[in-house]
Write a protein that holds these residues in place. Structure first.
Motif, mmCIF file in Angstrom:
data_model
loop_
_atom_site.group_PDB
_atom_site.id
_atom_site.type_symbol
_atom_site.label_atom_id
_atom_site.label_comp_id
_atom_site.label_asym_id
_atom_site.label_seq_id
_atom_site.Cartn_x
_atom_site.Cartn_y
_atom_site.Cartn_z
ATOM 1 N N GLU A 19 0.666 21.416 80.764
ATOM 2 C CA GLU A 19 0.956 22.700 80.108
ATOM 3 C C GLU A 19 0.184 22.854 78.810
ATOM 4 N N GLY B 184 -0.241 28.912 78.803
ATOM 5 C CA GLY B 184 0.291 30.082 79.494
ATOM 6 C C GLY B 184 0.962 29.775 80.812
ATOM 7 N N VAL B 185 0.824 28.546 81.313
ATOM 8 C CA VAL B 185 1.480 28.189 82.566
ATOM 9 C C VAL B 185 2.587 27.182 82.279
ATOM 10 N N TYR C 175 7.897 35.472 86.234
ATOM 11 C CA TYR C 175 6.846 34.669 86.861
ATOM 12 C C TYR C 175 6.165 35.511 87.944
ATOM 13 N N CYS D 92 2.566 31.549 91.597
ATOM 14 C CA CYS D 92 3.077 30.192 91.707
ATOM 15 C C CYS D 92 2.172 29.404 92.638
ATOM 16 N N LEU E 101 2.783 25.050 89.488
ATOM 17 C CA LEU E 101 2.538 25.737 88.220
ATOM 18 C C LEU E 101 2.902 27.206 88.387
ATOM 19 N N TYR E 102 3.603 27.739 87.403
ATOM 20 C CA TYR E 102 3.959 29.157 87.375
ATOM 21 C C TYR E 102 3.178 29.831 86.254
ATOM 22 N N SER E 103 2.745 31.067 86.521
ATOM 23 C CA SER E 103 2.025 31.839 85.510
ATOM 24 C C SER E 103 2.630 33.236 85.415
ATOM 25 N N PRO F 104 -5.409 30.057 91.263
ATOM 26 C CA PRO F 104 -5.891 29.070 90.285
ATOM 27 C C PRO F 104 -7.405 28.935 90.320
ATOM 28 N N GLN G 84 -8.030 24.510 87.462
ATOM 29 C CA GLN G 84 -6.586 24.447 87.657
ATOM 30 C C GLN G 84 -6.224 23.760 88.971
#
Length: 770
Positions: free
Chosen positions: A202, A207-208, A283, A286, A304-306, A312, A316
């Motif tokens: 993170e 941001g994620v 969110y 994902c 990972l959630y954004s 990604p 990422q």
């Protein structure tokens, strides 16, 4: 991870000059500034000649600047201007770092420059954290040299700064990865490892937020391993979610065993059943990767959630893959360690703790008992005739028998206790947290012996196995594990000498008591097997009608040598050892059959009352056993009353009420025996589906002379009437007692005044004459 770091090194290397290049650039910049000073003369303002510098240095990608002795910018190339958020050099000239940066950072820059000017010595490749107005984190490698005029006097500094942010990110990843691998090697908890990993990812991808979900033991659900950045409400909502082909990103990734990168949660079909769940948390994308073991088994998911929709980037993806891989290593390492630890401390055949684990824990158990002034009981147990079974049916059957015996013993002990397989057919039982009295130890161990002796079927053969048990108690029979084991072993061999299938307690004094108790127990057990019991019946009379309406069945032991034995001599032992369950079942069935026989003989129907023990009442199939007794005897349920003591009911009121309602549903009447001695609360009493209260004889015996007993008895009668219950007084022996009860509204009595308990034929005569 290795490929990503190699690419970072290449990219960074293409941008970063060597230390030699930096020195040459600084030297050239210093000469250039000095030449301008010479051409314009000592009176000229170097800052006014920025056009000369811009022409020569704006094509350089690194930041180049000059400052005066007060730290004010004299000139800056285009890279420096843009880096500080301006569009032209005129905007930065005259400003100091205190105008451009947070005070702490600006002070750090100023201190370095002051040192360079005071010492006259350059400083190379100083790492500086620069936070500019737009809030992004930037790392610079800065070199600074004195700026001198024609006379050689230091008038400021010249600096060159290279952007090493990407290099620092790579270094941070390298250090973070090393720390994570170190944690795996040190076997830190998974929770600590997960939090460290998520913090690293993170911080690298701003941001994620990340999550680690673990696959449940049955492989059907995902359980939260760690998700410190996720909203706790969301984490709680997805904890325990079942995996499937359309369960968001993580549930689907675990189901498929492949990555699932969802660009927009609110529109992707995989999330349509969970859109409203996730929407409040903001969110939008994902990206989930399965966590695998070394052999490819799915262990969970890393995700990972954004807050922004999208897929990604390559960077990422590589980070997600790296994180999932490290997580798999950590989980697999812990599982392997748990398996190794279990195998080292448990018996492979039965799964019970072995002698090694016993040795580790017994000393602590003894120390805890010593501090708390409690007892620890230790029993050495050996199965009787196990070799015969093993030899006749084979080792496979013998192994199965040991597994069954282990399960049966475990079902009889608490989590704080321990069952240990020593080897062969020998076991150790360790009972802890016991009060300092031996009245609890024997019943518990007798429960285990009885459970072991229950019939079983192995290899198509019906078997029954018994055991011999030697028992010691700490601190009475030893203060160390070695002493206790030796004494228990000796007691166990004594049990075998006495014919096997028994329990022996070490120590002469206790052994004598235990032997007598065991003798009585065996005698009582034989009595159960031979049905050496009879019932006597004490009639209950209604004062209004003057007739017998019911009778309480009272148990007697028809001893072959001693004749009739009163219940007070054997019921406590039966309760203690658990034989009361078998005895109580016999009494229930006998009473039902006798009452039906009286009815079949043409006698007026009466209610037969049967006492229920606490051990009986707690049996899981107690209600069904009562129903069976009624069915087999043919007695209608309305002619059976079960007497329950207050203390029995108050042990577990919710469960007692549920059982009472189940009995009531059969049509059976319920009475509370010995009322007034069990301390039941009125709030609990009103919940009981009870028809009758029995006033205990202890309140009746001193009436009418004891005013307190009179008041209590009168209050019980009033209470029963208010609750819509019948009330009966037991132990009525005098005319005065009867008159007091009648005057106070009690219309049912039982006692010697009317009749002593009599055999079945005696009660039949009383009913006939009524």
């Amino acid at each position: 991870m290795t490929n990503e770091l190699s690419r970072y090194r290449r990219d960074s290397g293409a941008k970063i000059a060597s230390n030699d290049d930096t020195r040459r650039l600084l030297a050239a910049s210093q000469k250039l500034v000095a030449e301008i000073a010479r051409l314009t003369g000592p009176e000229a303002d170097i800052a006014d000649r920025h056009d000369w510098l811009e022409t020569m240095m704006n094509h350089v990608p690194d930041c180049i600047y000059a400052k005066d002795a007060e730290g004010r910018f004299l000139m800056a190339n285009h890279a420096t201007v843009v880096e500080n958020g301006f569009s032209s050099m005129s905007e930065i000239v005259g400003k100091t770092d205190f105008d451009l940066h947070p005070r702490e950072a600006a002070q750090s820059f100023f201190d370095v420059e002051r040192r360079v000017m005071e010492t006259g010595e350059p400083m190379f490749d100083i790492e500086e954290l620069a936070v500019v107005d737009r809030g992004s984190e930037r790392w610079l490698a800065t070199s600074k040299v004195p700026l001198r005029n024609k006379a050689g006097a230091t008038i400021g500094t010249v600096g060159v700064s290279r952007d090493i942010t990407q290099q620092k990110r790579v270094e941070r990843l390298l250090v973070g990865q090393a720390r994570l691998l170190e944690k795996i090697a040190k076997s830190v908890s998974l929770q600590e490892f997960f939090n460290e990993l998520l913090g690293l990812i993170e911080s690298h991808l701003q941001g994620v937020v990340g999550s680690v979900l673990m696959l449940s033991e049955d492989g059907r659900q995902l359980l939260t391993g760690a998700a410190p950045g996720l909203d706790p409400a969301y984490s709680a909502a997805i904890h325990g979610i079942e995996i499937g082909p359309k369960v968001g990103s993580c549930g689907t990734a675990a189901w498929r065993g492949e990555p699932v990168f969802v660009a927009d949660i609110l529109s992707d079909p995989l999330w349509e059943d969970y859109t409203e769940l996730v929407r409040p948390f903001g969110y939008r994308s994902c990206w989930s990767m399965p966590i695998r073991s070394y052999n490819g088994q799915v262990l969970g998911t890393f995700a990972l959630y954004s807050p922004a929709p999208g897929v990604p980037s390559e960077e990422q993806r590589e980070l997600i893959s790296m994180a999932a891989h490290l997580t798999g290593i950590a989980i697999e390492r812990q599982k392997t360690e748990e398996r190794i630890h279990f195998m080292a401390h448990h018996d492979a055949l039965t799964g019970l703790p072995n002698r090694m684990l016993f040795d580790e824990r017994v000393a602590l158990a003894l120390e805890n008992a010593r501090r708390a002034n409690q007892w620890v009981a230790l029993a050495f147990l050996d199965l009787d005739n196990f070799k015969l079974i093993n030899d006749s049916l084979g080792h496979k059957a013998g192994d199965e028998l040991l597994r069954i015996v282990a399960r049966r013993m475990l079902s009889c002990v608490r989590k704080s206790d321990m069952i240990v397989r020593v080897g062969g057919d020998e076991f150790i039982i360790l009972l802890t947290d016991l009060p300092a009295e031996n009245g609890i130890v024997v019943p518990r161990l007798e429960d285990i012996r009885r459970e072991i002796a229950a019939p079983l079927t192995i290899a198509g053969r019906s078997l029954q196995v018994s055991c011999s048990m030697g028992v010691v108690a700490f601190p009475e029979h030893g203060t160390t594990a070695e002493e206790l084991l030796a004494n228990a072993d000796a007691a166990m061999y004594r049990a075998k000498e006495l014919g096997r299938n028994n329990l022996q307690i070490f120590n002469a004094q206790m052994a004598a008591t235990a032997h007598e108790k065991l003798r009585r127990y065996e005698e009582l057990r034989e009595a159960v097997a031979r049905e050496e019991f009879v019932l006597h019946y004490q009639p209950q009379m209604n004062l209004r009608s003057g007739k017998i309406f019911a009778a309480e069945s009272l148990l007697r032991w028809q001893h072959p040598e001693r004749g009739i034995v009163a219940p007070g001599e054997f019921i406590p032992l039966a309760e203690e050892t658990g034989l009361i369950v078998d005895i109580g079942d016999w009494a229930l069935n006998a009473a039902c059959h006798q009452n039906k026989a009286w009815q079949d003989a043409g006698l007026p129907p009466i209610v037969i009352s049967v006492n229920v023990s606490a051990r009986q009442f707690r049996e899981r199939d107690w209600v069904s056993r009562v129903a069976t007794a009624l069915a087999e005897s043919g007695l209608e349920a309305r002619y059976l009353e079960l007497e329950l003591t207050e203390s029995l009911i108050m042990q577990d009121v919710p469960q007692a009420v549920a059982t009472m309602h189940a009995l009531e549903a059969l049509g059976i009447q319920l009475a509370i025996d010995d009322f007034g001695t069990g301390y039941s609360s009125l709030s609990a009493l009103k919940r009981f589906p009870v028809k009758r209260l029995k006033i205990d004889r202890s309140f009746v015996m001193d009436i009418p002379f004891d005013e307190d007993d009179k008041a209590i008895t009168s209050a019980i009668i009033s209470l029963a009437q208010e609750l819509g219950m019948e009330v009966i007084a037991e132990g009525v022996e005098t005319e005065a007692q009867l008159e007091f009860l009648r005057d106070n509204g009690c219309n049912e009595i039982q006692g010697y005044f009317f009749s002593r308990p009599v055999p079945a034929e005696g009660l039949a005569r009383l009913i006939s004459a009524d």
